[in-house]
Motif scaffolding. Sequence first.
Motif, mmCIF file in Angstrom:
data_model
loop_
_atom_site.group_PDB
_atom_site.id
_atom_site.type_symbol
_atom_site.label_atom_id
_atom_site.label_comp_id
_atom_site.label_asym_id
_atom_site.label_seq_id
_atom_site.Cartn_x
_atom_site.Cartn_y
_atom_site.Cartn_z
ATOM 1 N N ARG A 53 -28.846 -15.089 6.045
ATOM 2 C CA ARG A 53 -27.566 -15.790 6.063
ATOM 3 C C ARG A 53 -26.447 -14.767 5.911
ATOM 4 O O ARG A 53 -26.660 -13.628 5.449
ATOM 5 N N VAL A 54 -25.250 -15.157 6.306
ATOM 6 C CA VAL A 54 -24.075 -14.306 6.120
ATOM 7 C C VAL A 54 -23.568 -14.538 4.704
ATOM 8 O O VAL A 54 -23.146 -15.648 4.366
ATOM 9 N N SER A 55 -23.621 -13.491 3.890
ATOM 10 C CA SER A 55 -23.183 -13.641 2.505
ATOM 11 C C SER A 55 -21.686 -13.406 2.347
ATOM 12 O O SER A 55 -21.055 -13.984 1.460
ATOM 13 N N ALA A 56 -21.102 -12.572 3.209
ATOM 14 C CA ALA A 56 -19.667 -12.293 3.096
ATOM 15 C C ALA A 56 -19.177 -11.578 4.344
ATOM 16 O O ALA A 56 -19.941 -10.897 5.030
ATOM 17 N N VAL A 57 -17.924 -11.779 4.641
ATOM 18 C CA VAL A 57 -17.218 -10.990 5.659
ATOM 19 C C VAL A 57 -16.077 -10.285 4.926
ATOM 20 O O VAL A 57 -15.115 -10.921 4.498
ATOM 21 N N LEU A 58 -16.222 -8.987 4.756
ATOM 22 C CA LEU A 58 -15.264 -8.216 3.981
ATOM 23 C C LEU A 58 -14.407 -7.353 4.894
ATOM 24 O O LEU A 58 -14.879 -6.816 5.898
ATOM 25 N N GLN A 59 -13.130 -7.225 4.501
ATOM 26 C CA GLN A 59 -12.225 -6.390 5.271
ATOM 27 C C GLN A 59 -12.127 -4.998 4.666
ATOM 28 O O GLN A 59 -12.205 -4.822 3.448
ATOM 29 N N ASP A 60 -11.988 -4.031 5.539
ATOM 30 C CA ASP A 60 -11.846 -2.633 5.141
ATOM 31 C C ASP A 60 -10.351 -2.301 5.062
ATOM 32 O O ASP A 60 -9.668 -2.266 6.082
ATOM 33 N N PHE A 61 -9.840 -2.072 3.845
ATOM 34 C CA PHE A 61 -8.418 -1.826 3.663
ATOM 35 C C PHE A 61 -8.080 -0.336 3.608
ATOM 36 O O PHE A 61 -7.038 0.040 3.078
ATOM 37 N N SER A 62 -8.952 0.491 4.165
ATOM 38 C CA SER A 62 -8.600 1.910 4.248
ATOM 39 C C SER A 62 -7.417 2.084 5.198
ATOM 40 O O SER A 62 -7.199 1.278 6.101
ATOM 41 N N GLY A 80 -1.127 3.418 -0.659
ATOM 42 C CA GLY A 80 -1.503 2.044 -0.946
ATOM 43 C C GLY A 80 -0.329 1.093 -0.958
ATOM 44 O O GLY A 80 0.828 1.489 -1.067
ATOM 45 N N GLY A 81 -0.657 -0.197 -0.833
ATOM 46 C CA GLY A 81 0.368 -1.224 -0.941
ATOM 47 C C GLY A 81 0.547 -2.037 0.324
ATOM 48 O O GLY A 81 -0.020 -1.731 1.380
ATOM 49 N N PHE A 82 1.346 -3.091 0.197
ATOM 50 C CA PHE A 82 1.643 -3.999 1.290
ATOM 51 C C PHE A 82 3.137 -4.311 1.288
ATOM 52 O O PHE A 82 3.782 -4.300 0.241
ATOM 53 N N PHE A 83 3.663 -4.602 2.469
ATOM 54 C CA PHE A 83 5.012 -5.160 2.542
ATOM 55 C C PHE A 83 4.959 -6.605 2.057
ATOM 56 O O PHE A 83 4.022 -7.348 2.379
ATOM 57 N N PHE A 316 -2.684 -4.935 -5.130
ATOM 58 C CA PHE A 316 -3.549 -5.912 -5.792
ATOM 59 C C PHE A 316 -4.714 -5.193 -6.438
ATOM 60 O O PHE A 316 -5.168 -4.147 -5.961
ATOM 61 N N ARG A 317 -5.177 -5.771 -7.514
ATOM 62 C CA ARG A 317 -6.342 -5.208 -8.201
ATOM 63 C C ARG A 317 -7.557 -5.243 -7.296
ATOM 64 O O ARG A 317 -8.382 -4.332 -7.300
ATOM 65 N N ASN A 318 -7.662 -6.282 -6.481
ATOM 66 C CA ASN A 318 -8.792 -6.419 -5.562
ATOM 67 C C ASN A 318 -8.273 -6.840 -4.186
ATOM 68 O O ASN A 318 -8.254 -8.028 -3.867
ATOM 69 N N PRO A 319 -7.829 -5.914 -3.351
ATOM 70 C CA PRO A 319 -7.292 -6.281 -2.030
ATOM 71 C C PRO A 319 -8.290 -7.032 -1.164
ATOM 72 O O PRO A 319 -7.892 -7.851 -0.331
ATOM 73 N N THR A 346 5.885 4.690 -6.490
ATOM 74 C CA THR A 346 5.599 4.575 -7.919
ATOM 75 C C THR A 346 4.231 3.943 -8.114
ATOM 76 O O THR A 346 3.801 3.101 -7.317
ATOM 77 N N GLY A 347 3.536 4.353 -9.178
ATOM 78 C CA GLY A 347 2.245 3.761 -9.493
ATOM 79 C C GLY A 347 1.248 3.867 -8.355
ATOM 80 O O GLY A 347 1.013 4.941 -7.793
ATOM 81 N N MET A 348 0.663 2.712 -8.000
ATOM 82 C CA MET A 348 -0.347 2.665 -6.940
ATOM 83 C C MET A 348 0.280 2.440 -5.565
ATOM 84 O O MET A 348 -0.440 2.192 -4.596
ATOM 85 N N LEU A 349 1.585 2.522 -5.472
ATOM 86 C CA LEU A 349 2.277 2.215 -4.223
ATOM 87 C C LEU A 349 2.620 3.487 -3.471
ATOM 88 O O LEU A 349 3.104 4.464 -4.054
ATOM 89 N N GLY A 350 2.356 3.481 -2.171
ATOM 90 C CA GLY A 350 2.659 4.632 -1.346
ATOM 91 C C GLY A 350 4.135 4.713 -1.001
ATOM 92 O O GLY A 350 4.940 3.862 -1.397
ATOM 93 N N SER A 351 4.485 5.732 -0.249
ATOM 94 C CA SER A 351 5.866 5.900 0.202
ATOM 95 C C SER A 351 6.047 5.241 1.566
ATOM 96 O O SER A 351 5.077 4.951 2.269
#
Length: 399
Positions: A53-62, A80-83, A316-319, A346-351
Amino acid sequence: MGFSQALSGLNAASTNLDVVGNNIANSQTVGFKSSGVQFADVYAGAKVGLGTRVSAVLQDFSNGTLESTNRNLDLAISGGGFFRMTQNDQVVYSRNGQMTMTADGYLQNAQGARLTGFPAGAGAGAEPVALRVPSDAVPANATTGIDASLVLDSSVDSIDRVATPFAQDNANSYSYANSATVYDSQGNSHNVTMYFTKTAENTWEVRQSIDGKPAIESTPAPATPVTFDTKGQLNGGGELTFDFGPLGNGTDPLPITLDLAGTTQTGNNFSLDSLTQDGYASGNLVGIAINADGSIMGNYSNEQSEVLGTISLVNFRNPEGLKPVGDNAWVETGESGQALLGQAGTGMLGSIESGAVETSNVDLTRELVDLIIAQRTFQANTNSVRTQSEVLESVVNLR
């Protein structure tokens, strides 16, 4: 049971083909993140497994590769980070920074999601709002001070003020003159002329006029000298204030402080090393620039710049817990955790990189290989169904 095993394999392989096909289809989609399928075997107290069975479909956030576009409204996150955006009264998050400016000044993408950030003058702790670039002109700012650093020629002869009274139209009544442009309260430009007269050894008299009209008063008075020590260094602070009063057209009085810090007296020729003043005329918006920290700088026709707002980024702690909603966007879920809001760099956020976009992180070569493997897996499960069918047919045909 063999049929159900093969059928589960067909369903899983079909899902895998869908995911790989979706990755390939979005290999040129800006900010797209590829997905991968995770499988799990199925047991229900049986010695032989019941399939998969398909247990999960995970996205690669690299991160994808940053590609230059030379368009200042194309934005990419280096790190890292998102708009953070608003779309249809919903907050969404994206790595696609292909922005355009609407007629009313909002920054949004092709899907109508508007970029959010901190208003001008507010810190990173403020509530994010949809960023808007105002078209208002920058009001004029009256000049209050002139900073001038000069070299005064100590070798010139002193001028006897009694024998030769000061007169603007008499070059023999002063030793050196230079000018600067200043602005009144309405942004009208005026020409200020500074006159320097050597009246004794190491002693100079400073006067000012504006548009040919002398100051109505000054502090210290014009007769109060500016002095230098024996090494040619200025004694005291070197600040002189000249009041020109109202200049007409309903403007405010214009007192100007002349700061001569850095001025020296030497045996060299007269020269003006530096000259700055703090006033300017009104100006219209001619363009914007976006800095690495997300600040949106408005550039005006009067050569002034000011911060119009600051783009906010989130992480996010878990993207991987984010829920994709299409249009290169995700929404927050309980698995992703709450959005961690902040300023770029700043922090975990990219430029933020202006004039660039983040390409899809799909590895097309790998996806084509995975496509072949998924196809072979699907065919193998098809063969399993065919074999089970042949075995069943053989059993049915027993005499």
